[in-house]
Design a protein around this motif. Structure first.
Motif, short mmCIF file in Angstrom:
data_model
loop_
_atom_site.label_atom_id
_atom_site.label_comp_id
_atom_site.label_asym_id
_atom_site.label_seq_id
_atom_site.Cartn_x
_atom_site.Cartn_y
_atom_site.Cartn_z
N PHE A 47 -12.79 -21.53 -0.56
CA PHE A 47 -12.75 -22.41 -1.81
C PHE A 47 -13.52 -23.59 -1.29
O PHE A 47 -13.73 -23.62 -0.22
N GLN A 48 -13.45 -24.36 -2.18
CA GLN A 48 -14.31 -25.73 -1.88
C GLN A 48 -13.88 -27.09 -2.60
O GLN A 48 -13.47 -26.85 -3.95
N ALA A 67 -18.28 -28.50 4.29
CA ALA A 67 -19.10 -27.60 3.57
C ALA A 67 -20.50 -27.64 3.90
O ALA A 67 -20.98 -28.83 4.04
N SER A 68 -21.18 -26.51 3.82
CA SER A 68 -22.41 -26.59 4.34
C SER A 68 -23.32 -25.82 3.19
O SER A 68 -22.82 -25.49 2.22
N GLU A 69 -24.76 -26.04 3.41
CA GLU A 69 -25.69 -25.44 2.28
C GLU A 69 -25.61 -23.71 2.27
O GLU A 69 -25.92 -23.24 1.24
N GLY A 70 -24.90 -23.47 3.41
CA GLY A 70 -25.02 -21.94 3.47
C GLY A 70 -23.71 -21.42 4.10
O GLY A 70 -22.80 -22.20 4.15
N TYR A 75 -15.40 -30.09 1.40
CA TYR A 75 -14.69 -29.08 2.42
C TYR A 75 -14.63 -27.88 1.71
O TYR A 75 -14.49 -27.74 0.54
N THR A 76 -14.82 -26.76 2.70
CA THR A 76 -14.51 -25.49 2.26
C THR A 76 -13.21 -25.04 3.05
O THR A 76 -13.04 -25.34 4.20
N TYR A 77 -12.53 -24.12 2.46
CA TYR A 77 -11.16 -23.82 3.18
C TYR A 77 -10.77 -22.54 2.67
O TYR A 77 -11.33 -22.01 1.38
N ARG A 78 -10.02 -21.79 3.54
CA ARG A 78 -9.33 -20.39 3.05
C ARG A 78 -7.98 -20.29 3.74
O ARG A 78 -7.78 -21.24 4.63
N VAL A 79 -6.92 -19.57 3.16
CA VAL A 79 -5.78 -19.47 3.54
C VAL A 79 -5.26 -17.96 3.88
O VAL A 79 -5.88 -17.17 3.38
N GLY A 80 -4.72 -17.59 4.93
CA GLY A 80 -3.82 -16.41 5.09
C GLY A 80 -3.25 -16.32 6.42
O GLY A 80 -2.37 -17.24 6.49
N SER A 85 -19.35 -21.42 10.83
CA SER A 85 -17.94 -20.89 11.57
C SER A 85 -17.95 -21.69 12.95
O SER A 85 -16.63 -21.74 13.25
N GLU A 86 -18.72 -22.52 13.57
CA GLU A 86 -18.58 -23.06 14.56
C GLU A 86 -17.70 -24.43 14.21
O GLU A 86 -17.15 -25.11 15.21
N ASN A 87 -17.52 -24.79 13.28
CA ASN A 87 -17.23 -26.09 12.79
C ASN A 87 -15.57 -25.73 12.07
O ASN A 87 -15.04 -26.74 11.65
N ILE A 88 -15.04 -24.55 12.14
CA ILE A 88 -14.06 -24.32 11.35
C ILE A 88 -12.63 -24.75 12.27
O ILE A 88 -12.63 -24.52 13.46
#
Length: 451
Positions: free
Chosen positions: A126-127, A69-72, A112-117, A76-79
Motif C-alpha cells: 500500500f501507499q 516510496a520510489s518510482e519503481g 511511504y509504501t508498506y505491507r503487513v503479514g 528492498s534495501e530501504n525496507i
C-alpha cells in the motif's frame, strides 16, 4: 442519565430496524493472508501511522514492512521491519486474529509504501503520505452513517468519493458505520471500502449502533478496538473512540456521544475532557465530530437535554464546524436564533448521511440547507483563513457549498456559494417515515420544504 432520555428512545427505534446484512451471510472467512487492512492516524500525523488487519487464528506473528516510496519496485534495501501485536479479532471468539502495527519516526510530508503479514504471507504493498509538520492547506472527506445495506449501496458512494477526491488526506466518519457490530456487517463494510481503507487513513467516531444490549446494559463493539488505532488521549474508559488529532492547523475532536447517555461517569469524564481539549487548543481551526446532532434534522429525534449540555461547550470555545450523523437526513446551519448570550463565534452544524437508510426532515426547520432521501459525501478543505465545504450526491453532483472565512479576531463569516441557488432541495418524506407526522405536521412540512 436524564439529559439523554429522548435520544436514547430514538436509538432504540433505530436499533430494531430491518437487518439486511443477515440476509447475505458472510462467506469471507479469515485465511493466513492479511485482509481487512485499515490505516489509522495513531498519533502525530506528520510522523506516525498505524495499520490493523485480520488473519486466521493460527497466524500469531504480526509484522509490518515500510519504506520510502520510489518510482519503481526497487526499494528492498530501504525496507524496515516492525513488530506488531495480535489478539482475538472478536472478543471471545478464537476463530480469527486481529493484528496491529505502528509505524513511527516517519518524516513529514513523505510518501511511504508498506505491507503487513507474518513473514511468509503478506498483503499487497500500500501507499500513504504523512502530513506536513506545519500549517498548510489540505482537504478531507466527511461521511455520515453507512449502517445498513453497506455492500449494495455504500460501495458506490465511498468509491465515488475516492474517485472524485483521490488526494484527500483522510476519511472522517460520523458513527453508525455498521448496523450491528458483527461479522456480517463488518464484512460488508470492508467489502465497500476494500483497499481504500489501506490507502487513506480513516478517522471514525462511534454511533449508537456500535453498541448493543446485553443483560440490560449497553455494551460497546467487540470489533472497534481491533479495527481502529486512534490516539490514546481521550477520557479514561473510552479512549480510542474519544480522542483528538492536530492536523496542519486544525484540531479534530471526536467524542463518543452515545456512551454519555448510557453511563453517568462517561458523561462526566467526557464533559471535563472536552473543556480541557477545547480550552488548550493552539490551532486556528476546530472541528468536532460526533454522532448525535446538537440540532436534529429528523422528525421526532430532537433532544433538548443533550443540547443543553453540549451546545454551551461548543460555543464557549468557538468551535468552527460540528460534523454529525444519526438522523439519516442532511442539514447545515448555525441556527443563530438559538445561540447563547456569550457566543461570539457561532459553530456551523452539519448532519449528513452516506448510507441508504432515510428519514424525513424535522418540521421545526433551523437549517439553511436541507435534504432527505439523498446519499451524500462532503469534501472539506482548509486553507489559512478559509474553510470550505462542498457537498455532493452519490452521483457526483454538487448539492451544497459554503465557506467559513475567519477574520483577525477569530470570528467566522459564512459565504454561501452562488451555485446552490440553482440547485433544488430534495426534501420528500420517505414512505416508511410518513407515519411519524400528524396531518398538521405534514402541512407544515410542505410549507417549509416542498413548496
Amino acid at each position: 442519565m436524564k439529559w439523554f432520555k429522548i435520544v436514547f428512545i430514538g436509538c432504540i427505534f433505530v436499533f430494531h430496524g430491518r437487518v439486511n446484512a443477515q440476509e447475505q451471510p458472510s462467506t469471507n472467512n479469515a485465511t493466513v493472508f492479511p485482509d481487512r487492512v485499515m490505516l489509522s492516524i495513531s498519533g502525530n500525523p506528520a510522523s506516525e501511522r498505524a495499520v490493523s488487519w485480520r488473519t486466521s487464528a493460527g497466524v500469531a506473528v504480526s509484522l509490518g514492512q515500510i519504506a520510502k516510496a520510489s518510482e519503481g519496485p526497487f526499494f528492498s534495501e530501504n525496507i524496515a521491519t516492525v513488530n506488531g501485536t495480535s489478539s482475538f479479532w472478536e472478543e471471545g471468539d478464537a476463530s480469527a486474529l486481529g493484528h496491529k502495527v505502528v509505524f513511527d519516526n516517519l518524516s513529514p510530508n513523505t510518501t511511504y509504501t508498506y505491507r503487513v503479514g507474518n513473514g511468509d504471507n503478506w498483503s499487497e504493498w500500500f501507499q500513504f503520505t504523512t502530513s506536513s509538520a506545519n500549517t498548510e492547506p489540505f482537504h478531507f472527506l466527511y461521511l455520515g452513517d453507512f449502517q445498513t445495506d453497506i455492500k449494495q449501496h455504500c460501495s458506490r458512494l465511498i468509491r465515488q468519493a475516492y474517485t472524485h477526491f483521490p488526494n484527500a488526506e483522510f476519511i472522517l466518519m460520523a458513527g453508525d458505520l455498521v448496523s450491528r457490530s458483527n461479522e456480517d456487517y463488518w464484512n460488508e463494510f470492508f467489502y465497500a471500502g476494500d483497499w481504500i481503507y489501506g490507502t487513506i487513513p480513516t478517522m471514525a467516531t462511534p454511533g449508537n449502533h456500535e453498541y448493543h444490549s446485553e443483560n440490560d446494559m449497553r455494551v460497546f463493539s467487540k470489533h472497534w478496538n481491533q479495527i481502529f488505532v486512534n490516539p490514546s488521549n481521550g477520557p479514561e474508559g473510552i479512549k480510542n473512540r474519544s480522542f483528538y488529532i492536530d492536523y496542519q492547523g486544525v484540531r479534530f475532536v471526536s467524542f463518543d456521544s452515545p456512551v454519555t447517555g448510557y453511563y453517568d461517569n462517561a458523561r462526566i469524564n467526557t464533559e471535563k475532557w472536552l473543556h480541557e481539549v477545547l480550552a488548550n487548543n493552539p490551532n486556528k481551526w476546530t472541528v468536532v465530530f460526533t454522532h448525535y446532532p446538537v440540532y436534529s434534522c429528523s422528525q421526532g429525534r430532537d433532544s433538548e437535554d443533550y443540547r443543553k449540555v453540549i451546545q454551551p461547550i461548543l460555543e464557549k470555545y468557538g468551535v468552527d464546524l460540528v460534523l454529525q450523523g444519526h438522523d439519516h437526513t442532511y442539514c447545515r446551519g448555525q441556527n443563530l436564533e438559538n445561540i447563547g448570550e456569550n457566543c461570539i463565534n457561532p459553530p456551523m452544524y452539519m448532519v449528513s448521511v452516506a448510507g441508504p437508510k432515510m428519514y424525513g426532515l424535522n418540521v421545526e426547520r433551523w437549517s439553511e440547507r436541507a435534504g432527505s432521501q439523498i446519499q451524500l459525501y462532503q469534501n472539506v478543505s482548509v486553507d489559512e483563513n478559509k474553510l470550505k465545504v462542498d457537498v455532493y450526491t452519490v452521483t457526483g453532483e454538487l448539492y451544497d457549498s459554503f465557506s467559513l472565512e475567519k477574520n483577525k479576531k477569530g470570528i467566522n463569516k459564512v459565504i454561501e456559494s452562488p451555485e446552490i441557488n440553482k440547485i433544488r432541495e430534495l426534501t420528500q418524506i420517505p414512505e416508511n417515515a410518513k407515519h411519524r407526522y400528524t396531518e398538521e405536521e405534514k402541512n407544515l412540512y410542505r410549507e417549509r420544504f416542498e413548496e
